[in-house]
Scaffold this motif. Structure first.
Motif, mmCIF file in Angstrom:
data_model
loop_
_atom_site.group_PDB
_atom_site.id
_atom_site.type_symbol
_atom_site.label_atom_id
_atom_site.label_comp_id
_atom_site.label_asym_id
_atom_site.label_seq_id
_atom_site.Cartn_x
_atom_site.Cartn_y
_atom_site.Cartn_z
ATOM 1 N N LEU A 1 0.828 -1.203 0.000
ATOM 2 C CA LEU A 1 0.000 0.000 0.000
ATOM 3 C C LEU A 1 0.863 1.252 0.000
ATOM 4 C CD1 LEU A 1 -2.747 -0.957 2.622
ATOM 5 C CD2 LEU A 1 -2.953 -0.968 0.126
ATOM 6 N N PHE A 2 0.447 2.237 -0.807
ATOM 7 C CA PHE A 2 1.100 3.532 -0.818
ATOM 8 C C PHE A 2 0.308 4.486 0.068
ATOM 9 C CE2 PHE A 2 3.082 1.731 -4.488
ATOM 10 C CZ PHE A 2 4.314 2.359 -4.582
ATOM 11 N N ASN A 3 1.013 5.195 0.929
ATOM 12 C CA ASN A 3 0.380 6.183 1.799
ATOM 13 C C ASN A 3 0.912 7.572 1.491
ATOM 14 O OD1 ASN A 3 -1.223 4.412 3.273
ATOM 15 N ND2 ASN A 3 0.448 3.913 4.676
ATOM 16 N N MET A 4 0.073 8.583 1.637
ATOM 17 C CA MET A 4 0.508 9.969 1.554
ATOM 18 C C MET A 4 0.159 10.647 2.879
ATOM 19 S SD MET A 4 -0.234 13.006 -1.207
ATOM 20 C CE MET A 4 -1.946 13.303 -0.748
ATOM 21 N N VAL A 5 1.164 11.183 3.523
ATOM 22 C CA VAL A 5 0.968 11.900 4.778
ATOM 23 C C VAL A 5 1.146 13.386 4.500
ATOM 24 C CG1 VAL A 5 1.644 12.093 7.199
ATOM 25 C CG2 VAL A 5 1.954 9.924 5.983
ATOM 26 N N VAL A 6 0.202 14.203 4.960
ATOM 27 C CA VAL A 6 0.224 15.653 4.728
ATOM 28 C C VAL A 6 0.164 16.360 6.072
ATOM 29 C CG1 VAL A 6 -0.899 17.595 3.598
ATOM 30 C CG2 VAL A 6 -0.976 15.322 2.540
ATOM 31 N N TRP A 7 1.160 17.193 6.349
ATOM 32 C CA TRP A 7 1.141 18.081 7.501
ATOM 33 C C TRP A 7 0.881 19.489 6.990
ATOM 34 C CZ3 TRP A 7 4.669 14.117 7.067
ATOM 35 C CH2 TRP A 7 4.733 13.187 8.111
ATOM 36 N N THR A 8 -0.191 20.128 7.420
ATOM 37 C CA THR A 8 -0.498 21.498 7.013
ATOM 38 C C THR A 8 -0.276 22.433 8.185
ATOM 39 O OG1 THR A 8 -2.844 21.206 7.529
ATOM 40 C CG2 THR A 8 -2.149 20.808 5.250
#
Length: 416
Positions: free
Chosen positions: A323-330
């Motif tokens: 699985l590919f994950n994308m983590v976003v910190w804003t």
């Protein structure tokens, strides 16, 4: 009457009718035209020329372009694979507009080749690493050639040559930003002399005849680390942000540098500790040289972007198992903290670069065994869309470090 005479007569008639309109209506009409058309209109009359090159009109046209999807696109630069890799090769430049989906093939976006950028010596490998609105900044790693180019109109200017006084050689990084106070663009040049010795210079387009050295914080800034990677710096509302992986701390603590274009000053934003702990690649330090080493993997999978609402975001893509994950910190300035979102990417791919589109959605340029494609993620709905890319059969299967991708837009603002 010949075809050229008919065209000239038509232009004269159009000019006459336009001049009869009230000036405010005329400005509104012209501000909605494509930049290429406006460049041609500058030759119609002295009045048209004075209006179109006016700074106020340029800002108006720029503001409208930010809100019109048809005037926004992404710019892709690809350097053909070659052997030996030490031999430079001119990149191919393309633009892709999300509002121009192929009517014959739903889900297919057409890439348009920008032939006027091909083959010019200043645009060799490793030189494209900064963008602001519809302008791109290109420079050689040693800083002897710096060029600012308008993607929409093809207008370009060469900046004064950078003078070096370091006997040990140097490596530079040129970053472009807009000063909303003076309504001018500026280029920040970071000049690395040694591991922890950097000098900082600024040039205001259309004003300065030479580079101005500026004072900066005593904290070491590794701006050169972003020199080869287009996705490690971003310009948002008059501030240029980039990672600083240079630190003497033990254990290492990293941060983001914020350069305010107007005041020409630096500030620092701590990177969430969770970011640095999420990848073991961010932990290695060469104690003998006091130089932090980061891998191509880290620079390719970590990005700084402007997402929906103009927020600064750290993007990290990684795979766990299959699985590919994308983590976003804003960064939520009103709260003074980072907020985290984690999403599963429902596709398999090799990642090349990140950017955002006109709507603040995250755009991933990817490749599989057959072709390039684009993934678009809406952070609010957490919905993914996939687009194949047409017109790029000549794209080679190239190295990720040989690809650049930026958000761009229609832009008539004069850079001289």
């Amino acid at each position: 009457m010949s075809a050229s005479e008919k065209t000239a007569a038509g232009v004269s008639t159009l000019t006459l009718h336009l001049h009869l309109l009230p000036q405010d209506i005329l400005v509104e009409i012209l501000s909605k035209l494509p930049a290429k058309s406006l460049v041609r209109f500058r030759c119609v009359s002295k009045f048209f020329y004075a209006l179109i090159v006016d700074h106020g009109f340029g800002v108006l046209h720029r503001t409208l372009s930010l809100t019109l999807p048809s005037k926004a696109a992404i710019l892709i630069a690809i350097i053909p694979s070659r052997r030996p890799r030490s031999v430079p090769s001119a990149p191919a430049y393309y633009t892709i507009n999300f509002s121009k989906e192929n009517p014959r093939r739903p889900g297919m976006l057409q890439a348009d080749r920008l032939g006027y950028l091909d083959g010019d010596e200043p645009f060799l490998k490793g030189c494209l690493h900064s963008s602001s609105d519809g302008l791109i900044c290109l420079s050689r790693p040693n800083g002897d050639i710096v060029v600012v180019c308008n993607v929409s109109t093809g207008q370009r200017i060469s900046l004064p040559r950078f003078q070096f006084d370091s006997p040990h050689g140097t490596k530079t990084c040129a970053l472009l930003g807009f000063d909303s106070q003076s309504k001018r663009y500026k280029v920040l040049m970071i000049d690395r002399r040694s591991c922890f010795e950097y000098k900082h210079w600024v040039l205001t387009l259309g004003v300065d005849k030479s580079w101005r050295e500026i004072n900066y914080s005593s904290h070491p800034l590794d701006g050169v680390g972003c020199a080869g990677y287009s996705d490690t710096s971003v310009h948002i509302d008059g501030v240029i942000y980039f990672y600083n992986w240079l630190t003497r701390d033990d254990p290492p603590s990293f941060h983001i540098v914020a350069f305010e274009v107007w005041s020409e000053s630096y500030s620092f934003i701590p990177i969430p500790a969770e970011v640095t702990s999420s990848s073991p690649h961010l932990r290695s330090i060469d104690a003998s040289g006091e130089t932090y080493h980061y891998t191509d993997f880290v620079l390719r999978n970590f990005a700084l972007l402007q997402v929906d609402g103009g927020r600064l975001a750290i993007i990290y893509v990684h795979n766990i198992g299959h699985l590919f994950n994308m983590v976003v910190w804003t960064l939520e300035k009103s709260k003074g903290c980072w907020e985290k979102i984690t999403m599963i990417i429902p596709f398999k791919f090799d990642l090349y670069r990140f950017t955002t589109n006109h709507a603040g959605e995250i755009v991933l340029l990817c490749i599989d065994s057959k072709q390039f494609f684009i993934l678009v993620c809406n952070l609010k709905s957490e919905v993914w869309r996939k687009f194949d890319v047409g017109g790029v059969k000549e794209f080679p299967i190239c190295f990720p470090e040989d690809v650049r991708i930026y958000k761009t837009m229609d832009h008539v603002f004069s850079i001289e």
